[in-house]
Scaffold this active site. Sequence first.
Site, short mmCIF file in Angstrom:
data_model
loop_
_atom_site.label_atom_id
_atom_site.label_comp_id
_atom_site.label_asym_id
_atom_site.label_seq_id
_atom_site.Cartn_x
_atom_site.Cartn_y
_atom_site.Cartn_z
N ASP A 11 0.67 -1.15 -0.19
CA ASP A 11 0.18 0.34 0.22
C ASP A 11 0.89 1.20 0.09
O ASP A 11 1.51 1.37 0.95
CB ASP A 11 -0.83 -0.02 1.58
CG ASP A 11 -1.66 1.62 0.97
OD1 ASP A 11 -1.86 1.72 0.47
OD2 ASP A 11 -2.46 1.46 1.97
N GLU A 71 -1.19 -1.71 -5.12
CA GLU A 71 -2.60 -0.72 -4.71
C GLU A 71 -1.88 0.18 -6.30
O GLU A 71 -0.98 1.37 -5.60
CB GLU A 71 -2.80 0.21 -3.57
CG GLU A 71 -4.00 0.76 -2.84
CD GLU A 71 -4.63 0.85 -1.98
OE1 GLU A 71 -5.33 2.62 -2.12
OE2 GLU A 71 -5.09 0.16 -0.72
N ASP A 144 -2.39 0.63 6.98
CA ASP A 144 -1.67 0.51 5.93
C ASP A 144 -1.46 -0.42 6.08
O ASP A 144 -1.50 -1.46 4.52
CB ASP A 144 -0.54 1.41 5.44
CG ASP A 144 -1.46 2.88 5.71
OD1 ASP A 144 -1.95 3.43 4.66
OD2 ASP A 144 -1.52 3.75 7.20
#
Length: 183
Positions: A11, A71, A144
């Site tokens: 992420d 992501e 996260d």
Amino acid sequence: MVKERIILGIDPGTTVMGYGVIRVLGNQPSLVSMGVLELQKYQNHYIKLKKIYETITRLCDNYTPDELAIEAPFFGKNVQSMLKLGRAQGVAMAAALARDLPVFEYAPLKIKQSITGNGRASKEQVAHFLTRYLKIETDPKYLDATDGVAAALCHFFQNQGIKKENTVKSWKEFMSKNPGRVK
């Protein structure tokens, strides 16, 4: 013989970058590691990018993943933030590619849909699902980290063949079909 796959999920971020490593044996994923890289202490954006590169390289060396799932940046109103996030993602991808890892990119909505059945799920909902599905015993310091795990698990779901007849449309449906996997 059951083949093992290691998937590194990222992420990306310029304040906090989350990561997760999952191990897949056959068709069964399990958590290997997750954590965050805290970047807010660095004022220089280029130093942050260097730290991201070094961290991804270290994760690749430590866990020898077979694939990287990351992501994708989402469209935001602040163009400067979007550019910085794109750079962070690019540096993470470059570090993986330098270790000959194939890179797979997933939109945030796709990851949330894959994990929870709802593309608009909150970070907390994603984390809640992951703690139950992967039997994570402690909550991460930052969400996260679970977002990094979610990217890796999304990649597994998309490419390892969770069969159509086994897919579910909601958390409630998942729980009813998998009573032994959730508490």
